[in-house]
Scaffold this motif. Sequence first.
Motif, PDB file in Angstrom:
ATOM      1  N   LEU A  85      12.426  53.721  97.273  1.00 35.41           N
ATOM      2  CA  LEU A  85      12.835  54.751  95.414  1.00 35.41           C
ATOM      3  C   LEU A  85      12.313  53.152  94.536  1.00 35.41           C
ATOM      4  CD1 LEU A  85      15.185  57.708  94.807  1.00 35.41           C
ATOM      5  CD2 LEU A  85      12.841  57.983  94.643  1.00 35.41           C
ATOM      6  N   GLY A  86      11.774  53.327  92.902  1.00 33.24           N
ATOM      7  CA  GLY A  86      11.413  52.607  92.310  1.00 33.24           C
ATOM      8  C   GLY A  86      10.259  53.387  91.562  1.00 33.24           C
ATOM      9  N   SER A  87       8.742  53.485  92.186  1.00 27.90           N
ATOM     10  CA  SER A  87       7.877  53.512  91.811  1.00 27.90           C
ATOM     11  C   SER A  87       7.874  53.971  90.759  1.00 27.90           C
ATOM     12  CB  SER A  87       6.913  54.699  92.288  1.00 27.90           C
ATOM     13  OG  SER A  87       7.151  53.785  93.912  1.00 27.90           O
ATOM     14  N   ASN A  88       8.373  56.027  90.379  1.00 29.54           N
ATOM     15  CA  ASN A  88       7.989  56.291  89.365  1.00 29.54           C
ATOM     16  C   ASN A  88       9.540  55.827  87.690  1.00 29.54           C
ATOM     17  OD1 ASN A  88       6.600  58.288  89.779  1.00 29.54           O
ATOM     18  ND2 ASN A  88       8.148  59.143  90.873  1.00 29.54           N
ATOM     19  N   ASP A  89       9.989  54.894  88.226  1.00 32.73           N
ATOM     20  CA  ASP A  89      10.895  54.391  87.053  1.00 32.73           C
ATOM     21  C   ASP A  89      10.473  52.472  86.640  1.00 32.73           C
ATOM     22  OD1 ASP A  89      12.587  54.956  89.041  1.00 32.73           O
ATOM     23  OD2 ASP A  89      14.453  53.625  88.550  1.00 32.73           O
ATOM     24  N   LEU A  90       8.902  52.467  87.214  1.00 27.47           N
ATOM     25  CA  LEU A  90       8.293  52.213  86.873  1.00 27.47           C
ATOM     26  C   LEU A  90       7.030  52.229  85.213  1.00 27.47           C
ATOM     27  CD1 LEU A  90       6.030  50.268  89.770  1.00 27.47           C
ATOM     28  CD2 LEU A  90       8.250  49.090  88.786  1.00 27.47           C
ATOM     29  N   ASP A  97      11.980  47.363  84.377  1.00 32.22           N
ATOM     30  CA  ASP A  97      12.905  46.696  84.567  1.00 32.22           C
ATOM     31  C   ASP A  97      13.315  46.081  86.019  1.00 32.22           C
ATOM     32  OD1 ASP A  97      14.582  43.786  82.980  1.00 32.22           O
ATOM     33  OD2 ASP A  97      15.700  44.594  84.038  1.00 32.22           O
ATOM     34  N   ALA A  98      12.677  45.081  86.350  1.00 34.34           N
ATOM     35  CA  ALA A  98      13.903  44.801  88.034  1.00 34.34           C
ATOM     36  C   ALA A  98      15.496  44.757  88.051  1.00 34.34           C
ATOM     37  CB  ALA A  98      12.578  43.533  88.711  1.00 34.34           C
ATOM     38  N   GLU A  99      16.061  44.545  87.171  1.00 30.23           N
ATOM     39  CA  GLU A  99      17.192  44.339  87.410  1.00 30.23           C
ATOM     40  C   GLU A  99      18.022  45.322  86.884  1.00 30.23           C
ATOM     41  OE1 GLU A  99      21.119  42.314  85.007  1.00 30.23           O
ATOM     42  OE2 GLU A  99      18.598  41.412  84.923  1.00 30.23           O
ATOM     43  N   LEU A 127       3.385  48.518  96.270  1.00 29.83           N
ATOM     44  CA  LEU A 127       2.847  48.296  94.890  1.00 29.83           C
ATOM     45  C   LEU A 127       1.649  48.858  93.911  1.00 29.83           C
ATOM     46  CD1 LEU A 127       2.272  43.627  96.251  1.00 29.83           C
ATOM     47  CD2 LEU A 127       4.307  45.001  95.374  1.00 29.83           C
ATOM     48  N   LEU A 128       2.241  48.507  92.485  1.00 30.57           N
ATOM     49  CA  LEU A 128       0.783  49.396  91.990  1.00 30.57           C
ATOM     50  C   LEU A 128      -0.453  47.766  92.432  1.00 30.57           C
ATOM     51  CD1 LEU A 128       2.976  50.068  89.403  1.00 30.57           C
ATOM     52  CD2 LEU A 128       2.289  51.629  90.959  1.00 30.57           C
ATOM     53  N   ARG A 129      -1.405  49.049  92.426  1.00 32.81           N
ATOM     54  CA  ARG A 129      -2.840  47.995  92.630  1.00 32.81           C
ATOM     55  C   ARG A 129      -2.618  47.378  91.494  1.00 32.81           C
ATOM     56  NH1 ARG A 129      -6.655  48.933  97.003  1.00 32.81           N
ATOM     57  NH2 ARG A 129      -7.832  47.874  95.867  1.00 32.81           N
ATOM     58  N   VAL A 148       6.105  44.613  87.141  1.00 31.23           N
ATOM     59  CA  VAL A 148       7.806  44.324  87.507  1.00 31.23           C
ATOM     60  C   VAL A 148       7.353  45.376  89.025  1.00 31.23           C
ATOM     61  CG1 VAL A 148       9.394  45.402  87.365  1.00 31.23           C
ATOM     62  CG2 VAL A 148       8.578  45.130  85.223  1.00 31.23           C
ATOM     63  N   SER A 149       6.342  45.939  89.354  1.00 32.56           N
ATOM     64  CA  SER A 149       6.515  46.009  90.982  1.00 32.56           C
ATOM     65  C   SER A 149       6.831  45.730  91.921  1.00 32.56           C
ATOM     66  CB  SER A 149       5.145  46.941  91.009  1.00 32.56           C
ATOM     67  OG  SER A 149       3.837  46.451  91.220  1.00 32.56           O
TER      68      SER A 149
END
Length: 207
Positions: A85-90, A97-99, A127-129, A148-149
């Motif tokens: 998970l994490g892509s949509n948090d971007l 924010d990575a933290e 990674l986002l392109r 951030v990605s």
Amino acid sequence: MKHILCFGDSNTHGLIPFGGRYDDDTRWPMRLAKMLGPGFVVHEEGLNARTTSFPDPVIPYRNAMDYIYPCLETHIPLDLTILMLGSNDLKEIFDPDAEKITAALRRLCEIIREYTQAPLLLVSPPLLREEMPDSPCSVEFSPRSVEVSRELAPSLERLADELGISFLDAGRHTEVSLRDCLHLTEKGHHMLADAIYKKVVEILQIQ
């Protein structure tokens, strides 16, 4: 029989950029199941737009913190959980924010380990392109999102080391579509399945 849970977002669900879903021969969880063979059951729990912890103001029921508990209770006992998970948090709306993303994934990892008492593989999302600013998805994902990605994998690898769990950087093992700069291509699903299979063999000590 061993049971593996794949918990993630649209890149676990198998979303095709701008419509549809990849078939069972393409989606990485189903390819993983075929590679592992008849002694394994792989549970697909991928939901489009799922975040680690942020309520989506447009689409309801996308907060993983709310669903992880019933999901685990549905599938236990488990022999392994794969969390990506994490892509949509971007998305820009969540102030990427990575933290913050790492902190949310830490909590999800703690919940999973508490419930299952089984190994956990944490996968840093694709990674986002760099072409995202020219993509239709640039409405939601900014240049900051792309930046951030690239910070996520090192942060999540450190988290995995702290927790004593396995880690895989999907950004090194897959391919993201140029059409939306966010979702895996068919080849990308195949590549990720291969990489995750090798980690599963290592974790579960499959001969």
